[in-house]
Design an enzyme around this catalytic site. Structure first.
Site, PDB file in Angstrom:
ATOM      1  N   ASN A  70      16.158  -9.433  -7.280  1.00 36.02           N
ATOM      2  CA  ASN A  70      17.751  -9.621  -6.674  1.00 36.02           C
ATOM      3  C   ASN A  70      16.384 -11.477  -7.362  1.00 36.02           C
ATOM      4  OD1 ASN A  70      18.452  -8.922  -3.943  1.00 36.02           O
ATOM      5  ND2 ASN A  70      16.903  -8.605  -4.236  1.00 36.02           N
ATOM      6  N   GLU A 148       1.939  -6.069  -4.301  1.00 35.78           N
ATOM      7  CA  GLU A 148       1.296  -5.505  -5.978  1.00 35.78           C
ATOM      8  C   GLU A 148       0.122  -4.980  -5.589  1.00 35.78           C
ATOM      9  OE1 GLU A 148       2.895  -6.001  -9.121  1.00 35.78           O
ATOM     10  OE2 GLU A 148       4.621  -6.058  -8.307  1.00 35.78           O
ATOM     11  N   HIS A 182      10.734  -5.788  -3.546  1.00 36.27           N
ATOM     12  CA  HIS A 182       9.350  -5.932  -2.909  1.00 36.27           C
ATOM     13  C   HIS A 182       9.454  -5.429  -1.465  1.00 36.27           C
ATOM     14  CE1 HIS A 182       7.883  -6.716  -7.040  1.00 36.27           C
ATOM     15  NE2 HIS A 182       7.243  -6.977  -6.888  1.00 36.27           N
TER      16      HIS A 182
HETATM   17  N1  DGL Z   1      10.735  -8.056  -6.611  1.00 34.38           N
HETATM   18  C1  DGL Z   1      11.721  -9.253  -6.497  1.00 34.38           C
HETATM   19  C2  DGL Z   1      13.089  -9.896  -6.433  1.00 34.38           C
HETATM   20  O1  DGL Z   1      13.862  -8.601  -5.630  1.00 34.38           O
HETATM   21  C3  DGL Z   1      10.628 -10.597  -7.061  1.00 34.38           C
HETATM   22  C4  DGL Z   1       9.862 -10.872  -6.456  1.00 34.38           C
HETATM   23  C5  DGL Z   1       8.886 -11.865  -7.166  1.00 34.38           C
HETATM   24  O2  DGL Z   1       8.772 -10.686  -8.477  1.00 34.38           O
HETATM   25  O3  DGL Z   1       8.453 -12.670  -6.608  1.00 34.38           O
HETATM   26  O4  DGL Z   1      13.652 -10.508  -5.793  1.00 34.38           O
END
Ligand code: DGL
Length: 261
Positions: A70, A148, A182
């Site tokens: 996103n 993570e 995430h």
């Molecule tokens: N997975 C990501 C999202 O959908 C980014 C998370 C990150 O790297 O802060 O926003």
């Protein structure tokens, strides 16, 4: 070949859904683990990573790109589409529209990274699809990093999630939108917290349907998966079982590799 990327592990939630609806497509997943998280970076940095990774995936033979993030979509999907005019690019945006349609209380909360929370693209999405409901944007710094490090249900973290969501649930939000890929891996922590109050809204299925529409010849391959990471590729591969993605290991074309994207 379909190229899917994220800052790290989050986009694997999208990858799994794409793999299930396009079982014969050859897939490349790139995790930009040298630069995770994107959520606390500025837009110019995120844009430069997205352009570099997008071009890299095309150089590897990808004919469709999925920005399974996103934050990256908000900051750079337009720039990527401009840079790669011949390549269909699928972005991931929070499910504001389905949440607004489903809400009975007229209140929805969208959980995002800090970068997505300030993005003009998110404000536009809300103006377009949720003009008749109240939308609260709730940044959740640190959550992506939890994923993570695979600390998904650490009791201290679950308690902090509970207090973070309490005001939204208290004021009657009945749709909690997962506005970061995430966060799909935090559903086992989130479900018991929102149960009886609200539903979690994820868009991975809708993204996968869009991939089916755009896949063309990339739907027809050998169903192989290549994993690439800009740091610690072995961790990306090792995370699959912990994230409940055992099914993907059988598709692996080989061990995860370091990418210099
Ligand atoms: N997975 C990501 C999202 O959908 C980014 C998370 C990150 O790297 O802060 O926003």
């Amino acid at each position: 070949m379909i190229g899917i990327f994220d800052s790290g592990l989050g986009g694997l939630s999208v990858l799994a859904t794409v793999a299930s609806v396009l079982p014969h497509a050859d897939l490349v997943y790139l995790a930009d683990t040298a630069h995770v998280p994107y959520g606390d970076k500025d837009d110019a940095f995120i844009r430069s990573r997205v352009l570099r990774i997008g071009r890299h995936l095309v150089d590897q033979g990808c004919t469709v790109i999925v920005v399974a993030c996103n934050t990256a979509t908000a900051a750079a999907v337009d720039a990527l589409r401009e840079a790669l005019p011949d390549i269909p690019v699928v972005g991931v945006e929070p499910g504001i529209k389905p949440a607004a349609i489903a809400s009975k209380s007229g209140r929805i909360t969208v959980l995002t990274t800090t970068a997505t929370a300030r993005s003009e693209r998110l404000f536009r999405l809300i103006r377009l699809h949720a003009a008749t409901v109240q939308v609260e944007i709730l940044p959740c710094p640190g959550w992506a990093t939890r994923v993570e490090t695979l600390q998904l249900d650490d009791p201290g973290f679950v308690e902090s999630v509970r207090s973070h969501l309490a005001p939204a649930l208290h004021t009657g939000a009945d749709q909690i939108v997962l506005g970061c890929t995430h966060f799909a891996f935090l559903t086992s922590a989130l479900e018991p917290i929102v149960a009886g109050h609200a539903k979690l809204v994820d868009v991975a299925d809708a993204v996968a349907r869009q991939c089916v529409r755009l896949a063309g010849a990339s739907a027809l391959g050998h169903g192989r998966l290549t994993l690439l990471a800009t740091a610690h590729p072995e961790r990306l591969q090792a995370a699959l079982p912990t994230l409940g993605l055992h099914g993907l290991t059988g598709k692996l074309a080989g061990p995860a590799r370091l990418s210099h994207a």
